[in-house]
Design an enzyme around this catalytic site. Structure first.
Site, mmCIF file in Angstrom:
data_model
loop_
_atom_site.group_PDB
_atom_site.id
_atom_site.type_symbol
_atom_site.label_atom_id
_atom_site.label_comp_id
_atom_site.label_asym_id
_atom_site.label_seq_id
_atom_site.Cartn_x
_atom_site.Cartn_y
_atom_site.Cartn_z
ATOM 1 C CG LEU A 44 -2.131 -0.635 1.364
ATOM 2 C CD1 LEU A 44 -2.845 -0.430 2.535
ATOM 3 C CD2 LEU A 44 -3.084 -0.101 0.183
ATOM 4 C CG ASP A 45 1.060 3.801 -3.444
ATOM 5 O OD1 ASP A 45 2.031 3.164 -3.374
ATOM 6 O OD2 ASP A 45 0.402 4.196 -4.150
ATOM 7 N N PRO A 46 2.397 5.012 0.609
ATOM 8 C CG PRO A 46 4.455 5.705 1.129
ATOM 9 C CD PRO A 46 3.546 5.125 0.197
ATOM 10 C CB ALA A 48 -3.310 3.826 0.208
#
Length: 312
Positions: A44-46, A48
């Site tokens: 998960l991207d930072p 998100a």
């Protein structure tokens, strides 16, 4: 005292916080559990938040399977603006008017995204081109041809109110297949609505096959005792709940752990199955063979346990 000192097996459904990378979250949880071996299934991207399955010990073998599973997201789209990255990581570079939107009209547009389709990955992605990550090229202002990928949108539905639409923000839930880029989906939805858009907020709600099982924040886990934390770990076989179960008697279990094909109550025309030994112990996965037999394909028990062979 060693940071990693325990043999831990199981799957933790971590509720990753905003602003933290998936790897950083993994390392924080690994230290908390003192786990010798750990990995996560699906970054998960930072920017998100939400469900990040963390796999310990033998469960790290299921990470690949979880990467390929369906996932559900809640997406907040800022309409009327566009960023190069498709999210809030980069600055707005273009603006466009937003037409008057109605809930009925938006629902009709979202429904048009259901089913099998092809999607072009964004430049701001971890895919590689000639040995380099696409996002590395994108940050240099470069763009390359990206072949479309097959994806499936199983379910998509608006959750925003009329007031949200009036404020040029659209929120929707989407249940999609592996390989789906939510930033691309959000931009495509905005185009169909007659404007531009980027992902302003993203939260992963679920990962198959865990459904609505509870997830836990790092803060909540940190406030608990080791025993309480361990109670949140799901058994390894939870990741294979969709496969038929085959129970083996003692003789078959011992032979299977030696790598042999054994007899078992294998359902007709079955491919992959879950294998269990005496006392309901999960042994691993197997492939159904003609004549009701089963061949081990991947075992989830420690090598030193296998039929007393004691190999290391």
């Amino acid at each position: 005292m060693k940071r990693f000192h325990r043999e831990v097996d199981g799957i933790l459904l971590l509720d990753k916080a905003l602003g933290v990378s998936s790897n950083a979250a993994l390392q924080q949880v690994r230290v908390l559990y003192g786990a010798l071996k750990a990995g996560h299934a699906g970054s998960l991207d930072p920017l998100a938040s939400g469900l990040l399955p963390v796999c310990f010990g033998q469960a790290t073998k299921v990470c690949g399977r979880l990467l390929n599973s369906g996932k559900t997201y809640r997406v907040l789209v800022q309409l009327g603006e566009l960023t190069p990255s498709g999210d809030g990581e980069t600055e707005v570079i273009e603006r466009a008017p937003v037409p008057a939107l109605t809930a009925t009209g938006v629902d009709a547009v979202l429904a048009g995204f259901l089913g099998n389709q092809q999607q072009i990955p964004p430049m701001h992605s971890a895919l590689k081109f000639e040995g380099k990550r696409l996002y590395e090229l994108a940050r240099k202002g470069e763009s390359v041809e990206r072949p479309p990928r097959d994806i499936v949108i199983h379910r998509i539905a608006r959750v925003s109110t009329e007031q949200g639409l009036a404020a040029n923000q659209l929120e929707f839930d989407v249940y999609c297949s592996k390989g789906t880029y939510i930033r691309t989906l959000a931009a495509d939805v905005a185009v169909k609505l007659g404007t531009l858009g980027y992902v302003k907020g993203l939260r992963r709600l679920s990962v198959d096959p865990f459904g609505d099982a509870p997830m836990f924040t790092l803060e909540a886990l940190s406030a608990e005792t080791p025993e309480q934390r361990d109670s949140h770990l799901l058994p390894v076989d939870t990741a294979f709940a969709d496969l038929p179960r085959v129970d083996l008697d003692t003789a078959a279990e011992q032979s299977l752990l030696l790598g042999r094909t054994v007899s078992g109550q294998v359902p007709a025309a079955t491919g992959e199955v879950r294998l269990y030994g005496q006392g309901g112990r999960f042994l691993g996965l197997g492939e159904g063979q003609p004549g009701g037999r089963v061949k081990p394909s991947r075992l989830f028990v420690a090598v030193v346990e296998r039929a007393g062979r004691g190999r290391r």
